[in-house]
Write an enzyme that holds these catalytic residues in place. Structure first.
Site, PDB file in Angstrom:
ATOM      1  N   THR A  52      -1.201   0.868 -10.261  1.00 21.92           N
ATOM      2  CA  THR A  52      -2.479   0.292  -9.822  1.00 21.92           C
ATOM      3  C   THR A  52      -3.257   1.221  -8.902  1.00 21.92           C
ATOM      4  O   THR A  52      -4.388   0.931  -8.549  1.00 21.92           O
ATOM      5  CB  THR A  52      -2.244  -1.069  -9.144  1.00 21.92           C
ATOM      6  OG1 THR A  52      -3.471  -1.796  -9.097  1.00 21.92           O
ATOM      7  CG2 THR A  52      -1.679  -0.896  -7.743  1.00 21.92           C
ATOM      8  N   ASP A  78      -4.902  -9.709  -8.269  1.00 20.47           N
ATOM      9  CA  ASP A  78      -5.194  -8.774  -9.359  1.00 20.47           C
ATOM     10  C   ASP A  78      -4.004  -8.026  -9.964  1.00 20.47           C
ATOM     11  O   ASP A  78      -3.654  -8.197 -11.132  1.00 20.47           O
ATOM     12  CB  ASP A  78      -6.262  -7.772  -8.907  1.00 20.47           C
ATOM     13  CG  ASP A  78      -5.989  -7.165  -7.532  1.00 20.47           C
ATOM     14  OD1 ASP A  78      -4.897  -7.377  -6.997  1.00 20.47           O
ATOM     15  OD2 ASP A  78      -6.881  -6.460  -7.005  1.00 20.47           O
ATOM     16  N   GLU A 116     -12.597   0.438  -9.682  1.00 17.07           N
ATOM     17  CA  GLU A 116     -12.227  -0.516 -10.734  1.00 17.07           C
ATOM     18  C   GLU A 116     -13.186  -0.543 -11.922  1.00 17.07           C
ATOM     19  O   GLU A 116     -12.752  -0.685 -13.079  1.00 17.07           O
ATOM     20  CB  GLU A 116     -12.105  -1.924 -10.134  1.00 17.07           C
ATOM     21  CG  GLU A 116     -10.926  -2.104  -9.207  1.00 17.07           C
ATOM     22  CD  GLU A 116     -11.180  -1.543  -7.820  1.00 17.07           C
ATOM     23  OE1 GLU A 116     -10.182  -1.294  -7.088  1.00 17.07           O
ATOM     24  OE2 GLU A 116     -12.365  -1.330  -7.451  1.00 17.07           O
ATOM     25  N   GLU A 120       0.826  -1.203   0.000  1.00 21.24           N
ATOM     26  CA  GLU A 120       0.000   0.000   0.000  1.00 21.24           C
ATOM     27  C   GLU A 120       0.863   1.258   0.000  1.00 21.24           C
ATOM     28  O   GLU A 120       0.563   2.232  -0.695  1.00 21.24           O
ATOM     29  CB  GLU A 120      -0.945   0.011   1.204  1.00 21.24           C
ATOM     30  CG  GLU A 120      -1.972  -1.104   1.204  1.00 21.24           C
ATOM     31  CD  GLU A 120      -3.083  -0.901   0.183  1.00 21.24           C
ATOM     32  OE1 GLU A 120      -3.916  -1.787   0.028  1.00 21.24           O
ATOM     33  OE2 GLU A 120      -3.111   0.168  -0.478  1.00 21.24           O
ATOM     34  N   ARG A 128       0.682   3.832  -3.184  1.00 16.43           N
ATOM     35  CA  ARG A 128       0.066   5.129  -2.880  1.00 16.43           C
ATOM     36  C   ARG A 128       1.111   6.223  -2.682  1.00 16.43           C
ATOM     37  O   ARG A 128       1.003   7.300  -3.261  1.00 16.43           O
ATOM     38  CB  ARG A 128      -0.819   5.022  -1.630  1.00 16.43           C
ATOM     39  CG  ARG A 128      -1.929   4.000  -1.750  1.00 16.43           C
ATOM     40  CD  ARG A 128      -2.936   4.148  -0.641  1.00 16.43           C
ATOM     41  NE  ARG A 128      -3.753   2.950  -0.475  1.00 16.43           N
ATOM     42  CZ  ARG A 128      -4.965   2.933   0.052  1.00 16.43           C
ATOM     43  NH1 ARG A 128      -5.515   4.047   0.466  1.00 16.43           N
ATOM     44  NH2 ARG A 128      -5.634   1.801   0.189  1.00 16.43           N
TER      45      ARG A 128
END
Length: 637
Positions: A619, A399, A533, A266, A270
């Protein structure tokens, strides 16, 4: 006073040190030692033990087996009782033995001197008051902090910036489309302004309680996740005053030297992704410097027997661990497999190949492993290098691993053929084993669990529609049209999952069992937390097809978010999309500003804003430029 004798700490034979026993007087009156002096005795014994253990462990390199002319000679040992040769030997010491003794004596003298010096320093410390000791400690801490600041602010080597195309503009010609884009911009400003007012510096916002919020993925520190995540969205929307506010907070407050345990995945997507994107868009060095500082803090997570990183790492201590729920201590495919884009850019910008080597090592390890049915399981043990539970998903846990294989190829200007091959192999296995069509004609991506297909699709898996479209060009056997159509089918299914709810917002996951299609069954799967998404897939398909349905579907989602998720203090997720009177979860996720609103804004912008042949989105929707690596050290590694 004399020092207690050192004792041998191993099987190695060490001549006794003639230091003698402690020469304490035997009169009772003189044995009334202060508590401080007793503490010093214990301290001296501990120091002696440590030095002895370090210097007197066995060293077989000093005993040569055979050199007749120079050193130790080995002769057979004769057992007098049996008159036979015993394979054991006596050592006859040669000339070097004298030098060995002198070296050991020198080490003993050094140990004695260091010990006495340490003892005197400890006695001196104990004579000082508590206030003096505290002042000394604070002085040392300040010195370390200053040294760290000097190190952290060191300039990075200049590198050629890629050709940056389309960092502004995209103004639509159609008035209706322009008005919709302006509405998305207003929603962004509402989300940002309320975070600025009620949650500034906190990781996220509770818009109803009007206070800061921090999920455990960011640890216990206020790292301003929403600020970092939202910067590039602010920039491309032309909200430059808000961008400068965020930049100033980062310059003054963003500190990674904190005792906080964070998610490597994360924080990478981010923070590092967000800082790198802000750097490329604005050219401000501070963002690059901060990205590199944070990346250095993540590197200890790779200190595992296999090089597969831990899921979490303490930014201060460097200690890593995995989530307790993750298949017997395994690392997660979508986490350790979603570092490549950011780490390649780090190596490009710094000239330090460490980051490149870390992610390429992960790739090489995965290539060597067997894959059941050609599928990658979601769990890999970083200690043993073996797969955990055989669970494969293109949704949560799996994913973005597949996404980054494709995007590694795109980001390399389509020269990373190894990544492209891994992607093609993976989606062929996914299409064969996981992608099915329901009785109602909806194409969905199921999950492989313990040898059978679970007919359930998660909201997270809806990104795959955009991925298939993005990867269509360059597909094997002229299958570009096939994968573009597959992406469109996934988009239709995910739109149905929205359209079949009361709020026209999609649930967290939905099933395809019997008569139930594209609908959540369990209460725990009916929530919507401002996820991007589905809108992401609409945007990619709009870019590749310009089919107006994708703008229509995107606007439907925007209106539903505005109607049901907007509150006076920002935007909140909802707990049940099938209830016409929803309850809010009171969290404004940082990815709502980074992804959901950015993809909506791009959906109603022209294709010249961040064109896909020049930019690749990580992503978390942070745009990073395509790198032309032919003349860099990365291409030679």
């Amino acid at each position: 006073m004399t020092t207690p004798a050192l004792l041998p700490l191993s099987g190695r034979r060490i001549p006794p040190l003639n230091l003698g026993p402690p020469s304490f007087p035997h009169h009772r009156a003189t044995l009334r030692l202060s508590e401080k002096f007793i503490l010093l005795l214990i301290l001296s014994a501990f120091i002696t033990l440590c030095f002895g253990a370090f210097f007197f462990l066995p060293d077989s390199s000093k005993h040569k087996r055979f050199d007749l002319g120079l050193e130790d000679v080995l002769i057979p040992h004769v057992d007098a009782g049996k008159g036979a040769k015993n394979p054991g030997v006596f050592l006859i010491h040669g000339p070097d033995e004298h030098r060995h003794r002198e070296e050991e004596e020198r080490l003993r003298n050094k140990i004695r001197a260091d010990h006495e010096k340490a003892l005197e320093e400890a006695k001196e410390k104990l004579r000082k008051s508590r206030e003096e000791i505290r002042a000394e400690i604070q002085t040392e801490k300040n010195k370390v902090v200053q040294e760290m600041k000097i190190k952290e602010n060191k300039p990075l080597p200049p590198v050629p910036i890629p050709n940056l195309v389309g960092i502004s503009g995209g103004d639509p010609e159609d008035n209706d489309v322009r008005e919709k884009r302006e509405k998305i911009k207003e929603m962004m400003k509402h989300a940002w302004d309320n975070y600025r007012t009620y949650g500034w510096g906190h990781n996220e916002l509770r818009p109803i309680a009007r206070k800061g919020h921090s999920p455990n993925i960011f640890g216990s520190s206020q790292m301003g996740a929403t600020i970092v995540d939202a910067l590039d969205t602010l920039y491309i929307m032309g909200l430059h005053d808000e961008f400068l506010d965020g930049q100033k907070w980062i310059e003054d407050n963003l500190d990674f030297s904190v005792n906080s345990e964070v998610s490597v995945f994360e924080v990478n997507i981010r923070f590092i992704g967000g800082l790198l994107a802000a750097y490329y868009l604005s050219g401000e060095e501070i963002f690059k410097i901060k990205a590199v500082q944070l990346a250095e803090k993540l590197l200890p997570a790779f200190n595992t027997p296999t090089g597969i990183p831990w899921a979490m790492v303490n930014l201060k201590s460097g200690v890593g661990r995995n989530w307790g729920w993750a298949s017997a201590g395994s690392s997660i495919l979508a986490e350790f497999g979603t570092l490549h884009m950011e780490f390649i850019h780090l190596s490009y910008l710094t000239g330090d190949l460490t980051y490149y080597k870390k992610v390429m090592h992960i790739r090489k390890l995965l290539q060597k492993m067997d894959r059941p049915n050609g599928l990658y399981p979601n769990y890999l043990n970083p200690r043993t290098g073996r797969w955990g539970q055989y669970h494969t998903s293109v949704g949560g846990l799996g994913d973005s691993f597949y996404e980054y294989l494709l995007k590694a190829w795109l980001m390399s200007d389509k020269t990373d053929h190894e990544a492209r091959k891994m992607y093609d192999d993976a989606i062929e296995a996914i299409e064969k084993h996981l992608i099915k069509k329901s009785r109602g004609g909806l194409v969905f991506i199921g999950e492989w669990k313990n040898g059978h297909l679970e007919k359930k699709m998660g909201h997270l898996a809806c990104f795959a529609g955009g991925m298939f479209a993005l990867g269509a060009d360059g597909s094997r056997a002229d299958k570009a049209g096939h994968y573009l159509e597959l992406g469109a089918e996934i988009a239709r299914t995910c739109h149905e999952s929205y359209d079949r709810t009361a709020l026209k917002l999609g649930p967290e996951s939905f099933k395809f069992d019997g008569a139930v299609e594209a609908v959540a069954v369990r209460q725990a799967e009916k929530y919507y937390i401002l996820r991007p998404e589905v809108i992401e897939t609409y945007w990619y398909l709009w870019r590749f097809t310009h089919d107006p349905r994708y703008r229509q579907w995107g606007w439907e989602a925007a209106l539903a978010i505005e109607k049901y998720c907007r509150v006076s203090g920002g935007f909140s997720g909802v707990k049940d999309v099938y209830s016409s009177t929803p309850t809010h979860d009171d969290v404004q996720q940082s990815f709502f500003l980074a992804e959901t609103l950015k993809y909506l804004y791009l959906l109603f912008s022209g294709d010249d804003l961040l064109p896909l042949d020049h930019w690749v989105f990580n992503t978390e929707a942070h745009p990073l430029p395509v790198l032309h690596l032919a003349n860099t050290t990365l291409s030679e590694s």
